[in-house]
Design a protein around this motif. Structure first.
Motif, PDB file in Angstrom:
ATOM      1  N   ASN A   5       1.075  -1.129   0.019  1.00 16.34           N
ATOM      2  CA  ASN A   5       0.042  -0.002   0.092  1.00 16.34           C
ATOM      3  C   ASN A   5       0.973   1.219   0.126  1.00 16.34           C
ATOM      4  O   ASN A   5       2.011   1.287   0.200  1.00 16.34           O
ATOM      5  CB  ASN A   5      -0.912  -0.003   1.023  1.00 16.34           C
ATOM      6  N   LEU A   6       0.067   2.314  -0.535  1.00 12.50           N
ATOM      7  CA  LEU A   6       0.859   3.649  -0.633  1.00 12.50           C
ATOM      8  C   LEU A   6       1.798   4.031   0.497  1.00 12.50           C
ATOM      9  O   LEU A   6       2.720   4.502   0.554  1.00 12.50           O
ATOM     10  CB  LEU A   6       0.278   4.619  -1.187  1.00 12.50           C
ATOM     11  N   ALA A   7       1.014   3.897   1.957  1.00 14.28           N
ATOM     12  CA  ALA A   7       1.794   4.362   3.229  1.00 14.28           C
ATOM     13  C   ALA A   7       2.958   3.452   3.218  1.00 14.28           C
ATOM     14  O   ALA A   7       4.163   4.133   3.584  1.00 14.28           O
ATOM     15  CB  ALA A   7       0.674   4.025   4.236  1.00 14.28           C
ATOM     16  N   ASN A   8       2.922   2.350   3.370  1.00 16.33           N
ATOM     17  CA  ASN A   8       4.193   1.478   3.541  1.00 16.33           C
ATOM     18  C   ASN A   8       5.316   1.703   2.176  1.00 16.33           C
ATOM     19  O   ASN A   8       6.409   1.846   2.542  1.00 16.33           O
ATOM     20  CB  ASN A   8       3.963   0.035   3.269  1.00 16.33           C
ATOM     21  N   THR A   9       4.969   2.015   1.082  1.00 19.09           N
ATOM     22  CA  THR A   9       5.865   2.256   0.154  1.00 19.09           C
ATOM     23  C   THR A   9       6.280   3.580   0.308  1.00 19.09           C
ATOM     24  O   THR A   9       7.468   3.744   0.047  1.00 19.09           O
ATOM     25  CB  THR A   9       5.124   2.205  -1.371  1.00 19.09           C
ATOM     26  N   SER A  10       5.716   4.554   0.571  1.00 22.06           N
ATOM     27  CA  SER A  10       6.142   5.836   0.852  1.00 22.06           C
ATOM     28  C   SER A  10       7.336   5.748   2.168  1.00 22.06           C
ATOM     29  O   SER A  10       8.197   6.508   1.969  1.00 22.06           O
ATOM     30  CB  SER A  10       5.195   7.002   1.263  1.00 22.06           C
ATOM     31  N   LYS A  11       6.966   5.256   3.139  1.00 22.61           N
ATOM     32  CA  LYS A  11       7.710   4.807   4.127  1.00 22.61           C
ATOM     33  C   LYS A  11       9.118   4.061   3.737  1.00 22.61           C
ATOM     34  O   LYS A  11      10.127   4.767   4.174  1.00 22.61           O
ATOM     35  CB  LYS A  11       7.122   4.184   5.285  1.00 22.61           C
ATOM     36  N   ARG A  12       8.859   3.477   2.938  1.00 26.15           N
ATOM     37  CA  ARG A  12      10.134   2.579   2.374  1.00 26.15           C
ATOM     38  C   ARG A  12      10.950   3.530   1.506  1.00 26.15           C
ATOM     39  O   ARG A  12      12.247   3.507   1.582  1.00 26.15           O
ATOM     40  CB  ARG A  12       9.661   1.375   1.594  1.00 26.15           C
ATOM     41  N   CYS A  13      10.498   4.257   0.743  1.00 22.31           N
ATOM     42  CA  CYS A  13      11.006   5.426   0.047  1.00 22.31           C
ATOM     43  C   CYS A  13      11.953   6.458   0.844  1.00 22.31           C
ATOM     44  O   CYS A  13      12.817   6.788   0.622  1.00 22.31           O
ATOM     45  CB  CYS A  13      10.202   5.858  -1.043  1.00 22.31           C
ATOM     46  N   TYR A  14      11.186   6.840   2.012  1.00 21.88           N
ATOM     47  CA  TYR A  14      11.814   7.603   3.210  1.00 21.88           C
ATOM     48  C   TYR A  14      12.944   7.209   3.726  1.00 21.88           C
ATOM     49  O   TYR A  14      13.954   7.717   3.571  1.00 21.88           O
ATOM     50  CB  TYR A  14      10.540   8.055   4.016  1.00 21.88           C
ATOM     51  N   GLU A  15      12.731   5.759   3.757  1.00 20.53           N
ATOM     52  CA  GLU A  15      14.034   5.014   4.537  1.00 20.53           C
ATOM     53  C   GLU A  15      15.244   4.965   3.463  1.00 20.53           C
ATOM     54  O   GLU A  15      16.328   4.970   3.878  1.00 20.53           O
ATOM     55  CB  GLU A  15      13.526   3.622   4.782  1.00 20.53           C
ATOM     56  N   ILE A  16      14.894   4.597   2.280  1.00 17.53           N
ATOM     57  CA  ILE A  16      16.099   4.633   1.316  1.00 17.53           C
ATOM     58  C   ILE A  16      16.620   6.117   1.089  1.00 17.53           C
ATOM     59  O   ILE A  16      17.837   6.077   1.306  1.00 17.53           O
ATOM     60  CB  ILE A  16      15.269   4.177  -0.062  1.00 17.53           C
ATOM     61  N   THR A  17      16.045   6.979   1.077  1.00 16.89           N
ATOM     62  CA  THR A  17      16.452   8.226   0.634  1.00 16.89           C
ATOM     63  C   THR A  17      17.306   8.568   2.027  1.00 16.89           C
ATOM     64  O   THR A  17      18.500   9.110   1.915  1.00 16.89           O
ATOM     65  CB  THR A  17      15.442   9.458   0.850  1.00 16.89           C
ATOM     66  N   HIS A  18      16.779   8.385   3.278  1.00 16.59           N
ATOM     67  CA  HIS A  18      17.602   8.979   4.457  1.00 16.59           C
ATOM     68  C   HIS A  18      18.518   8.168   4.695  1.00 16.59           C
ATOM     69  O   HIS A  18      19.708   8.496   5.100  1.00 16.59           O
ATOM     70  CB  HIS A  18      16.662   8.985   5.692  1.00 16.59           C
ATOM     71  N   SER A  19      18.597   6.793   4.086  1.00 16.80           N
ATOM     72  CA  SER A  19      19.758   5.959   4.445  1.00 16.80           C
ATOM     73  C   SER A  19      20.867   6.338   3.311  1.00 16.80           C
ATOM     74  O   SER A  19      22.097   6.632   3.950  1.00 16.80           O
ATOM     75  CB  SER A  19      19.311   4.418   3.897  1.00 16.80           C
TER      76      SER A  19
END
Ligand code: FAD
Length: 298
Positions: A5-19
């Motif tokens: 779902n978009l919430a989980n996907t957005s969170k995953r993309c946030y984690e990629i970017t911040h990592s």
């Protein structure tokens, strides 16, 4: 992929970017430069774009064609969506189920690219506008967008993954209205300042799937009849790989390229290095423009 779902996907993309932003162990200049580029894109999205056009109520659409540039922008955009949701007091639950997006399917595309768009549409939870293909193929991109705006009239602004090094893009601005001859909307172009090397560094580090055509020596994807592997990537040129560290981190040593479709299997070759061996922006589009016939290959 467990997330769907978009919430989980957005969170995953946030984690990629911040990592990526937190990388300190590598002293690579490319990584330092990419971190600056990400910061600029995030600032544009979070401070200049989202306060003016809400990302949660249909004002914004995302132009997506499965290419590396809009994929990088999509990952950062989704990460910013997560940040925006986290900092907003207005929404108890993540307010979107899908991200509004548009693909003007005009060219005779590589089948692998079409499959990649279909796959990533699900992976990134895109509600991808799919207009009548035959209509799109018979008109210019601007006319296709007139039709899009007629069908999606609440759209005020569209995100475009264009960079200054693309043709006719040197003078573009991050936020600007469309030109005469185009339907009237705002173009949101927060990737303009990115260099080719930075695109590859971030994408390979992300571990996200990359369209398989890039793995076969292509650096820019156009019409199937006018796109060839980039001649600068011929293996005899012995180019060095600058992204082993990113690949090791993202995908355990092997870049995460989608498979070539059966129709494109002839593109598999051992003559060309993968697209991410090319760092020079000015050579990125070698392989496009001339038809195979013009090059005597058909
Ligand atoms: P790419 O480098 O592959 O594309 C650059 C970006 O354009 C992609 O990352 C993606 O976000 C978008 N894009 C490209 N092809 C498609 C597609 N088939 N479907 C959906 N998105 C796609 N040109 C003008 O002269 N004046 C304008 O006012 C103008 N407005 C535009 C508004 C939008 C929303 C878009 C998508 C394009 C617009 N263009 C305009 C054209 C734009 O400047 C580029 O020429 C065009 O996107 C193709 O770029 P490229 O060949 O460099 O391809």
């Amino acid at each position: 992929m467990a997330d769907s779902n978009l919430a989980n996907t957005s969170k995953r993309c946030y984690e990629i970017t911040h990592s990526y932003l937190q990388i300190t162990e590598s002293t690579s200049e490319i990584i330092r430069g990419t971190q600056k580029d990400i910061d600029t894109t995030r600032r544009l999205l979070l401070k200049e774009i989202f306060p003016r056009w809400s990302p949660f109520d249909g004002d914004i659409s995302f132009s997506y064609n499965g290419g590396k540039d809009c994929q990088v922008l999509l990952i950062i955009y989704l990460g910013c969506l997560w940040e925006c949701y986290q900092s907003s007091k207005q929404h108890e639950k993540f307010p979107l189920k899908t991200l509004k997006a548009v693909f003007i399917d005009q060219d005779k595309n590589f089948e692998t690219l079409e499959q990649f768009v279909e796959f990533t549409k699900k992976r990134y939870c895109l509600s991808l506008y799919e207009a009548d293909r035959d209509f799109n193929k018979s008109v210019s991109m601007s006319v296709a967008f007139y039709k899009y705006l007629k069908d999606e009239p609440e759209t005020k602004a569209i995100v475009v993954g264009i960079r200054h090094t693309d043709p006719f893009a040197e003078d573009l601005k991050p936020i600007q209205r469309t030109d005469d001859g185009w339907p009237d909307f705002l173009r949101l172009q927060p990737l303009l300042h990115w260099k080719l090397a930075h695109i590859w560094s971030f994408l390979l580090y992300s571990g996200e799937p990359i369209c398989g055509i890039y793995g076969a020596g292509f650096t820019s994807l156009g019409d199937v009849n006018h796109t060839l592997p980039n001649s600068h990537l011929i293996k005899t040129n012995k180019l060095p790989l600058f992204f082993q560290w990113e690949i090791d981190h993202g995908s355990d040593g092997v870049a995460n390229c989608s498979s070539l479709s059966s129709k494109d299997s002839h593109l598999q070759n051992d003559q060309y290095l993968p697209g991410w061996y090319l760092l020079d922006d000015s050579l990125e589009r070698c392989g496009r423009n001339k038809s195979k016939k013009e090059q005597g290959l058909n």
